[in-house]
Design an enzyme around this catalytic site. Structure first.
Site, PDB file in Angstrom:
ATOM      1  N   GLY A   1       2.870 -12.995  -1.665  1.00 54.80           N
ATOM      2  CA  GLY A   1       3.102 -12.024  -2.597  1.00 54.80           C
ATOM      3  C   GLY A   1       1.738 -11.173  -2.652  1.00 54.80           C
TER       4      GLY A   1
ATOM      5  N   ASP B   1      -6.040  -5.255   1.002  1.00 54.80           N
ATOM      6  CA  ASP B   1      -5.918  -4.434  -0.185  1.00 54.80           C
ATOM      7  C   ASP B   1      -7.094  -5.444  -0.980  1.00 54.80           C
ATOM      8  OD1 ASP B   1      -4.063  -2.731   0.459  1.00 54.80           O
ATOM      9  OD2 ASP B   1      -2.397  -3.644  -0.416  1.00 54.80           O
TER      10      ASP B   1
ATOM     11  N   THR C   1     -12.059  -3.768   9.271  1.00 56.91           N
ATOM     12  CA  THR C   1     -11.671  -5.077   8.814  1.00 56.91           C
ATOM     13  C   THR C   1     -11.171  -5.762  10.460  1.00 56.91           C
ATOM     14  OG1 THR C   1      -9.599  -4.338   8.148  1.00 56.91           O
ATOM     15  CG2 THR C   1     -11.247  -4.574   6.446  1.00 56.91           C
TER      16      THR C   1
ATOM     17  N   ASP D   1       7.419  -4.889  -4.356  1.00 59.89           N
ATOM     18  CA  ASP D   1       7.758  -5.418  -3.054  1.00 59.89           C
ATOM     19  C   ASP D   1       8.655  -6.344  -3.037  1.00 59.89           C
ATOM     20  OD1 ASP D   1       5.343  -4.296  -2.538  1.00 59.89           O
ATOM     21  OD2 ASP D   1       4.107  -5.702  -2.381  1.00 59.89           O
TER      22      ASP D   1
HETATM   23  O1  RIB Z   1      -0.866  -3.528   1.678  1.00 59.86           O
HETATM   24  C1  RIB Z   1       0.359  -4.156   1.163  1.00 59.86           C
HETATM   25  C2  RIB Z   1       1.216  -3.198   0.149  1.00 59.86           C
HETATM   26  O2  RIB Z   1       1.672  -2.413   1.193  1.00 59.86           O
HETATM   27  C3  RIB Z   1       2.343  -4.028  -0.330  1.00 59.86           C
HETATM   28  O3  RIB Z   1       2.299  -4.501  -1.458  1.00 59.86           O
HETATM   29  C4  RIB Z   1       3.337  -2.846  -0.217  1.00 59.86           C
HETATM   30  O4  RIB Z   1       3.738  -2.314  -1.328  1.00 59.86           O
HETATM   31  C5  RIB Z   1       2.707  -1.811   0.574  1.00 59.86           C
HETATM   32  O5  RIB Z   1       2.488  -0.566  -0.165  1.00 59.86           O
END
Ligand code: RIB
Length: 296
Positions: free
Chosen positions: A270, A237, A205, A16
């Site tokens: 991050g 995530d 969500t 990222d």
């Molecule tokens: O969901 C966030 C993620 O989406 C980031 O880390 C980026 O790499 C994308 O895949």
């Protein structure tokens, strides 16, 4: 002591490239940034790390390229104690996400899939890893055919399939049939519509408003703990990985655990860096016994 669940994550890993700015640019506009950082991410890797930090045993199945990101991407899995034996290195570039985060934490992301798009086959060792897992956790940043093959094998071996269909797209009929649990945000829920009705367990969500569950035992809403939001990248995530780790505790406890994980992830910049561990989640909930690694 209950055994920690085994989670196999079949998905993406990206580097990222994160710019912070007061306000994201309009089309055709140039704005000055306030900061820049590179952080490993990718929905697959983020969810794998989140599940591990919630004390699940995690194997990651994915692909990196051969470029300047190869080493840091391998390292983030190693450092997070996520099993990387099924991570292959493919010729060409790694996945890269270009992310702009504005004040208040909202973001825009462009993912250039690189090696993730070239993960087109699962070998015998991958299939064995999936068959041995309690849960297979997938997203849609790798080819949907690969996700479908993994999900089909999982189901045939009694492994629960959790799909986070993000970035959202039409799903093939063969994949719909294999999903036990879908984790969607409200936009994805709208886009997939009534097709979601055929999935046994659906979790939606809603950011700061928490999450909703619908399943065989009925419906429930889980509020999100209130936090100061810095960056929402990877909060979904963190939610999904934590949910997979806690799923064996039942939907109500798993949702509470996941909402706390997602909220904490939004308090730091991050994606993979901001994912909370089990102690922080339990502390936010004020109930260490909710920890999926605890024996009660
Ligand atoms: O969901 C966030 C993620 O989406 C980031 O880390 C980026 O790499 C994308 O895949």
């Amino acid at each position: 002591m209950t055994k920690p669940p085994k989670v196999a994550v079949l998905g993406s890993i990206n580097m990222d490239l994160v710019c912070t700015t007061e306000k994201r640019p309009e089309p055709g506009e140039t704005v000055l940034g306030t900061g820049f950082t590179m952080v490993p991410g990718g929905k697959g890797a983020n969810q794998a790390i989140a599940a591990r930090r919630s004390d699940a045993l995690v194997e990651f199945l994915g692909a990196i390229g051969r470029d300047m990101f190869t080493t840091p991407l391998r390292e983030v899995l190693n450092d997070s104690d996520v099993g990387g034996a099924r991570l292959r290195s493919l010729p060409g570039s790694s996945g890269v996400a270009t992310i702009v985060v504005e004040q208040g934490g909202e973001n825009s992301i462009i993912v250039t899939p690189g090696a993730n798009a070239r993960l087109t086959e699962l070998d015998d060792a991958d299939l064995e890893t999936i068959a041995e897992a309690d849960i297979l956790l997938c997203q849609l940043e790798i080819p949907v055919e690969t996700v479908t093959a993994g999900a089909r094998h999982a189901r045939a071996h009694g492994t629960t399939v959790i799909l986070n269909p993000s970035p959202v797209r039409e799903l093939p009929e063969e994949l719909w049939r294999e999903i036990d649990v879908a984790v969607v945000n409200s936009g994805e829920a709208d886009r997939l519509g009534t097709a979601l009705d055929r999935i046994a367990h659906v979790i939606t969500t809603r950011g700061a408003d928490g999450a909703d569950y619908r399943g065989p035992g009925g419906e429930l809403h889980c509020p999100s703990p209130k936090v100061r939001v810095v960056d929402t990248t990877g909060a979904g995530d963190a939610f999904t990985g934590a949910l997979a780790a806690a799923w064996h505790r039942g939907p109500e406890r798993a949702l509470a655990w996941a909402c706390a994980a997602g909220a904490l992830a939004a308090t730091e910049l991050g994606a993979s860096k901001s994912i909370p561990d089990a102690d922080s989640i339990a502390m936010l909930l004020g109930d260490p016994l909710l920890n999926p690694g605890s024996n009660r």
